[in-house]
Write a protein that holds these residues in place. Sequence first.
Motif, mmCIF file in Angstrom:
data_model
loop_
_atom_site.group_PDB
_atom_site.id
_atom_site.type_symbol
_atom_site.label_atom_id
_atom_site.label_comp_id
_atom_site.label_asym_id
_atom_site.label_seq_id
_atom_site.Cartn_x
_atom_site.Cartn_y
_atom_site.Cartn_z
ATOM 1 N N GLU A 39 -8.253 -7.643 3.320
ATOM 2 C CA GLU A 39 -8.045 -7.874 1.894
ATOM 3 C C GLU A 39 -7.525 -9.281 1.598
ATOM 4 O OE1 GLU A 39 -5.677 -5.926 -1.931
ATOM 5 O OE2 GLU A 39 -5.662 -4.909 0.013
ATOM 6 N N ASN A 40 -6.515 -9.707 2.337
ATOM 7 C CA ASN A 40 -5.912 -11.018 2.079
ATOM 8 C C ASN A 40 -6.078 -11.998 3.242
ATOM 9 O OD1 ASN A 40 -4.222 -9.865 3.928
ATOM 10 N ND2 ASN A 40 -2.441 -9.729 2.561
ATOM 11 N N LEU A 78 -3.896 -3.336 -1.020
ATOM 12 C CA LEU A 78 -2.565 -3.820 -1.382
ATOM 13 C C LEU A 78 -2.487 -4.062 -2.881
ATOM 14 C CD1 LEU A 78 -2.068 -6.374 1.548
ATOM 15 C CD2 LEU A 78 -1.118 -4.058 1.364
ATOM 16 N N GLU A 79 -3.567 -4.584 -3.435
ATOM 17 C CA GLU A 79 -3.682 -4.800 -4.880
ATOM 18 C C GLU A 79 -4.967 -4.122 -5.343
ATOM 19 O OE1 GLU A 79 -2.830 -8.738 -6.404
ATOM 20 O OE2 GLU A 79 -2.039 -9.326 -4.440
ATOM 21 N N LYS A 81 -6.409 -2.922 -8.118
ATOM 22 C CA LYS A 81 -7.251 -3.275 -9.268
ATOM 23 C C LYS A 81 -8.156 -4.471 -8.985
ATOM 24 C CE LYS A 81 -7.096 -3.887 -14.283
ATOM 25 N NZ LYS A 81 -6.215 -3.931 -15.485
#
Length: 228
Positions: A39-40, A78-79, A81
């Motif tokens: 994700e990041n 983790l985020e 949206k």
Amino acid sequence: MGFHFSWFSDVSFDFGDRTLRAANEIAGKEAFAWKLISENGARVESSAAVGFDPDLALADADRLDYLFLLSSPLASFLEPKPAQGHVRRMARHGVKMGGVSAGVFPLARSGLLDGHTCSVHWCYAAAFAAEFPDLRTTDDVINIDRERYTVSGAAAMFDLMLHMIEQKLGNNVTTEVACWFQHPLMRGRACAKRSQHFTVKAPRICCPARWLTRLRFCGQYRGPAGRI
């Protein structure tokens, strides 16, 4: 291909990248390429407690043909949206989306299985049905419903890779890849998964004639191993 949450199955990932690497080597060209995505962009850990360093973050993933999600059943972004919005946008722009084993959970939570039928591993079937009662599932180990690819388990990931290799490089390369891994048969999309009981059948030999000749020679040879 390949987006990974922490506690994903590294066996599923191995069956993906190693199978495609073998296809490239046999074909003598780079027919397939893959990236490890998180994700990041941060390091992720598999269910075997092995760390993996991603090639890039989800936001930087572009020009993909496929994105396969690998995760535990409880994994979440983790985020949620922005991340879910990003994968939905990728799907709208033609990226084929897949979920491997428990990877169907974040795929479904992102709304990418709405209106589609998916394959769910038998050990997750009850939990999946409880969380997503309106989604259609199948007992097939591999299910391709338009632009959605779902497979119920690591071994089924290997079979799916063989299907993709066959589509791109043909039957001969696919057969040799299967033989490299001593895989006796390629399960099709209509092959149903089993929950507890197994039926053992004699595997059909899938090797080309020249490989059978070599195998027979190796089985009969009694000289020094270095001369084979």
